[in-house]
Design a protein around this motif. Structure first.
Motif, short mmCIF file in Angstrom:
data_model
loop_
_atom_site.label_atom_id
_atom_site.label_comp_id
_atom_site.label_asym_id
_atom_site.label_seq_id
_atom_site.Cartn_x
_atom_site.Cartn_y
_atom_site.Cartn_z
N LYS A 1 -4.60 110.61 -6.60
CA LYS A 1 -3.52 111.62 -6.23
C LYS A 1 -5.03 112.93 -6.73
O LYS A 1 -4.71 113.73 -5.99
CB LYS A 1 -2.40 111.71 -7.54
N THR B 1 -2.71 105.83 -10.43
CA THR B 1 -2.06 106.61 -9.33
C THR B 1 -2.67 107.76 -9.17
O THR B 1 -2.86 108.23 -8.38
CB THR B 1 -0.86 106.05 -9.26
N THR B 2 -2.46 108.23 -10.58
CA THR B 2 -2.57 109.45 -10.94
C THR B 2 -3.65 109.80 -10.40
O THR B 2 -4.10 110.83 -10.27
CB THR B 2 -2.55 110.27 -11.92
#
Length: 405
Positions: free
Chosen positions: A102, A98-99
């Motif tokens: 992003k 997820t990071t």
């Protein structure tokens, strides 16, 4: 070149005009040039605050660059890297998926990389018969080449700002130390002046220091601390000069025998005494019973509106300030008796200072005469000192300057 065609992102990711503009500008700025990829990376890292990048985004960019085989980014080479998320995560110190996504989005938005998505959103390359890459889908590093000079300039600008920051922080530390010790000298030596008020202002000013100041915060704090340093230094240096000016003002004046509001010598108080009795000098009450002495420059900074009422629209001496106070007294509707009483209790310069502070706060005071009588009564009881009022006005006048810094 792979930048000759404007691409759009795969799936739900939207296309914006800003992304189109960046692709067009990248294509136009690419020339027959090359640049060391790690040098550009260092410049981007140094300028990360200007580019809106965090450390994790830089780690992802570092991983992307590691998949580019050559050291030099060249306009004659394929500038697209196509690692999978798993490969990127492994080279970016195990960053979560997820990071990772992003951070990739942040790099795209900052114009550091450009997406070139395949029809199915996967990242891969097609090779020709000789093994050379003919087409690739992933992330283009072309912006790093096109904007290399811009990133270098940003990095130099940030470095210069950091040098200014360190120099200003050192200067603030020195001025703060000097003010603290000068106030201590004035208090321990028992010198005339409201040193308690100066110390209160110093403590209040230090209390407003930010734990993580910006360059603008430091500039504002240094400006205020330098002002306090100037005033405290003047309080140490001009004791004898102020005393002479006050003495000359009394010796050269005449006593008021009536309440004529047009008298130009109204700033001289009236003393009632019997025949043969010696006149006592005006006594100004301050903390610990000492006369309150303030530099004229400090008073005019705290009460700048007084200047317009001086002779010729300026004030260059205590006598001119006291004359201006008489004019202001009449304008504010303060009775002669209220002003004479203030002169007897606060001293002539003290009464003029009080009038100047009242002028600065006319929008907050309903009755200037009543306010002055109240201050005089408190001073008579030892409950009022000019210092806190004067330093509070200095602080109030400094607020607009800080807001604009």
């Amino acid at each position: 070149m792979e930048t000759g065609y404007i691409t759009t992102p795969f799936g739900r990711r939207s296309m914006t005009l800003a992304l189109v503009k960046r692709q067009v500008e990248t294509k136009q700025d690419l020339a027959d040039r090359s640049v060391d990829k790690w040098r550009v990376f260092r410049d981007v890292g140094d300028a990360r605050s200007r580019l809106g990048l965090q450390d994790r985004a830089l780690a992802v960019l570092n991983a992307l660059l590691s998949f580019y085989p050559a050291t030099e980014l060249g306009s004659d080479k394929n500038l697209i890297v196509f690692p999978s998320n798993a490969q990127l995560s492994a080279r970016a110190n195990g960053i979560a998926g997820t990071t990772l996504r992003k951070c990739l989005g942040v790099l795209v938005e900052a114009g550091i990389i450009i997406r070139k998505d395949s029809p199915n959103g996967k990242r891969y390359a097609r090779k020709g018969d000789e093994g050379a890459i003919e087409d690739a889908y992933g992330f283009s590093l072309a912006p790093l080449l096109a904007r290399a000079a811009e990133f270098a300039a940003l990095a130099q600008d940030v470095a210069a700002e950091q040098r200014r920051f360190r120099a200003m922080k050192d200067r603030l530390t020195v001025v703060r130390r000097d003010v603290r010790k000068l106030i201590t000298v004035g208090m321990e030596e028992g010198l005339p002046g409201d040193w308690v008020a100066a110390e209160d202002y110093f403590v209040e000013l230090v209390g407003r220091f930010s734990r993580r100041p910006t360059l603008q915060d430091l500039a504002a704090s240094l400006d205020e601390m330098t002002l306090l340093h100037d005033e405290v230094s003047n309080m140490l240096e001009v004791q004898e000069e102020v005393g002479k000016n006050d003495g000359n003002g009394i010796a050269n004046g005449c006593h008021i025998q009536n309440s004529n509001t047009d008298s130009c010598n109204e700033f001289e108080p009236r003393f009632e005494k019997k025949q043969g009795e010696r006149s006592e000098p005006t006594k100004r009450t301050g903390r610990k019973g000492e006369p309150e002495v303030f530099p004229l420059s400090m008073v005019l900074r705290a009460c700048p509106e007084m200047t317009a009422y001086g002779p010729g629209g300026s004030i260059g001496s205590w006598r001119e300030m006291m004359a201006a106070a008489v004019t202001i007294r009449q304008m504010l509707g303060v009775s002669p008796s209220a002003y004479e009483e203030a002169c007897e209790i606060l001293g002539q310069t003290g009464a003029a200072i009080a009038i100047g502070c009242i002028l600065e706060r006319t929008s907050h005071i309903n009755s200037a005469g009543g306010y002055l009588r109240d201050l005089t009564a408190k001073a008579r009881r030892g409950e009022f000192s000019l210092g806190p009022m004067l330093f509070a006005q200095l602080r109030a006048n400094s607020l607009p300057r800080r807001a604009s810094a």
